[in-house]
Design a protein around this motif. Structure first.
Motif, mmCIF file in Angstrom:
data_model
loop_
_atom_site.group_PDB
_atom_site.id
_atom_site.type_symbol
_atom_site.label_atom_id
_atom_site.label_comp_id
_atom_site.label_asym_id
_atom_site.label_seq_id
_atom_site.Cartn_x
_atom_site.Cartn_y
_atom_site.Cartn_z
ATOM 1 N N PRO A 1 42.413 53.457 27.650
ATOM 2 C CA PRO A 1 41.387 52.458 27.029
ATOM 3 C C PRO A 1 40.062 53.202 27.563
ATOM 4 N N ARG A 2 39.808 54.033 28.408
ATOM 5 C CA ARG A 2 38.767 54.820 28.851
ATOM 6 C C ARG A 2 39.026 56.139 29.360
ATOM 7 N N ILE A 3 37.871 56.877 29.683
ATOM 8 C CA ILE A 3 38.300 58.115 30.406
ATOM 9 C C ILE A 3 39.127 57.821 31.870
ATOM 10 N N PRO A 4 39.723 58.511 32.472
ATOM 11 C CA PRO A 4 40.360 58.388 33.847
ATOM 12 C C PRO A 4 39.445 58.503 34.618
ATOM 13 N N PHE A 5 39.525 57.932 35.657
ATOM 14 C CA PHE A 5 38.788 57.901 36.989
ATOM 15 C C PHE A 5 39.484 58.544 38.156
ATOM 16 N N ALA A 6 38.693 59.433 38.901
ATOM 17 C CA ALA A 6 39.173 59.992 40.140
ATOM 18 C C ALA A 6 38.527 59.568 41.122
ATOM 19 N N VAL A 7 38.912 58.473 42.027
ATOM 20 C CA VAL A 7 38.142 57.955 42.877
ATOM 21 C C VAL A 7 38.173 58.669 44.405
ATOM 22 N N ALA A 8 37.009 59.101 44.781
ATOM 23 C CA ALA A 8 37.098 59.546 46.228
ATOM 24 C C ALA A 8 36.763 58.393 47.142
ATOM 25 N N ALA A 9 37.750 58.329 48.133
ATOM 26 C CA ALA A 9 37.593 57.253 49.124
ATOM 27 C C ALA A 9 38.564 57.671 50.520
ATOM 28 N N ARG B 1 40.687 50.689 47.886
ATOM 29 C CA ARG B 1 41.001 49.812 47.078
ATOM 30 C C ARG B 1 40.511 49.773 45.740
ATOM 31 N N LEU B 2 39.384 50.490 45.691
ATOM 32 C CA LEU B 2 38.882 50.633 44.191
ATOM 33 C C LEU B 2 39.560 51.661 43.593
ATOM 34 N N ALA B 3 40.038 52.923 44.232
ATOM 35 C CA ALA B 3 41.046 53.681 43.912
ATOM 36 C C ALA B 3 42.218 53.121 43.255
ATOM 37 N N ALA B 4 42.768 52.151 44.052
ATOM 38 C CA ALA B 4 44.096 51.532 43.616
ATOM 39 C C ALA B 4 44.064 50.631 42.484
ATOM 40 N N ILE B 5 42.526 49.983 42.236
ATOM 41 C CA ILE B 5 42.576 49.085 41.138
ATOM 42 C C ILE B 5 42.021 49.880 39.868
ATOM 43 N N HIS B 6 41.039 50.753 39.918
ATOM 44 C CA HIS B 6 40.109 51.313 38.885
ATOM 45 C C HIS B 6 40.850 52.748 38.658
ATOM 46 N N GLY B 7 41.287 53.414 39.556
ATOM 47 C CA GLY B 7 41.784 54.966 39.593
ATOM 48 C C GLY B 7 43.025 55.454 38.738
ATOM 49 N N GLN B 8 42.917 56.476 38.143
ATOM 50 C CA GLN B 8 44.061 56.892 37.656
ATOM 51 C C GLN B 8 44.449 58.225 38.993
ATOM 52 N N SER B 9 43.362 58.743 39.730
ATOM 53 C CA SER B 9 43.738 59.480 40.849
ATOM 54 C C SER B 9 42.695 58.977 41.843
ATOM 55 N N TRP B 10 43.409 59.600 43.130
ATOM 56 C CA TRP B 10 42.568 59.344 44.214
ATOM 57 C C TRP B 10 42.160 60.774 44.807
#
Length: 292
Positions: free
Chosen positions: A164-172, A179-188
């Motif tokens: 549904p959108r480009i994948p997010f790789a959330v740095a945390a 928590r943001l990575a787990a909710i919105h991320g495809q990668s951490w």
């Protein structure tokens, strides 16, 4: 494990394009660049914009995934940034991943004339930024009212190539970011422990990352997400040694992280001088050997 390379946006394109093409030829799974207005000791050196660089790289390469490690709210607003990302995803044929983080103190944080944010405000802004960017990339007409960001039916037609959108790789590394990575991320994404000084070798670096991954797993389970559905990317260089001295050392380093469950491992393209100085001949030998 997927292997990536980060190329600093410091060369004019007539020189830089050969690096991105070579990364594609060497078989790297993904290639990245930094998203900053100015960066550390290279503040007064050549430094080009991440999105135009990645757009040019998309046209110069065939199969490699591309992305920024990482974009942040320091100088970006979700609406115009989303428009750029939709365009870049289209130009790349759906090969874009967005690395995203809270940002840090430094040139980016004050160059637009604002005062430095407190740690709490930075975390709050990041949470809004990720939530809003997620919405505006998913919905062709998105409205948002937050403490820091707002929009009235922001348009992103035709939307991302990747749905549904480009994948997010959330740095945390902290609980809110995880928590943001787990909710919105495809990668951490992790670079290690930012509170420690110096670059850690493979054994100690793997120990630090293992502790972080254990905390990430707890957060995922609390939110009802399968931790195995979240990729784990380690960016070496700033705090974690990449093991680029030899083929044997690199194989050992990657093996240690792979045993932990790390899925993606990123090194820097060698520079002639620090930061990220390394021997290009050895670098080519390592990744040519992996390709074969």
């Amino acid at each position: 494990m997927r292997i990536g390379v980060l190329i600093l946006p410091e060369f004019r394109w007539r020189s830089a394009q050969s690096l991105w093409r070579r990364a594609d030829e060497l078989g790297f799974d993904h290639a990245w660049t930094y998203d900053h207005l100015a960066w550390r000791s290279l503040r007064d050196s050549p430094w080009f914009g991440a999105v135009p660089t990645l757009t040019a790289a998309a046209l110069a390469t065939r199969r490699i995934r591309l992305g920024a490690l990482v974009a942040s709210p320091n100088f970006r607003h979700p609406v115009p940034f989303a428009k750029e990302l939709v365009t870049l995803d289209d130009v790349s044929g759906g090969r874009l991943t967005l690395g995203i983080g809270a940002g840090a103190e430094g040139w980016d944080a004050t160059m637009l004339g604002q005062g430095p944010w407190s740690q709490g405000e930075r975390a709050d802004r990041f949470a809004e930024f990720v939530e809003f960017l997620d919405r505006v990339l998913r919905e062709p007409a998105a409205s948002y009212r937050g403490r820091f960001y707002s929009a009235d039916e922001a348009r992103t037609y035709p939307g991302c190539v990747q749905r549904p959108r480009i994948p997010f790789a959330v740095a945390a590394t902290g609980p809110r970011g995880m928590r943001l990575a787990a909710i919105h991320g495809q990668s951490w994404v992790t670079t290690g422990d930012r509170r420690r000084e110096g670059t850690l070798g493979a054994a100690e670096g793997a120990r630090i990352v293992a502790e972080q991954m254990a905390r990430l797993e707890e957060v995922c389970l609390q939110l009802g997400r399968d931790p195995r559905s979240l990729r784990r990317l380690v960016l070496t260089g700033p705090m974690l040694d990449a093991g680029l001295a030899s083929v044997e050392q690199f194989t050992d380093t990657v093996g240690r992280y792979g045993e932990l469950g790390v899925t993606d491992f990123v090194v820097h393209w060698p520079r002639a001088e620090e930061p990220y100085a390394a021997d290009l001949v050895t670098f080519e030998r390592i990744f040519s050997a992996l390709k074969s």
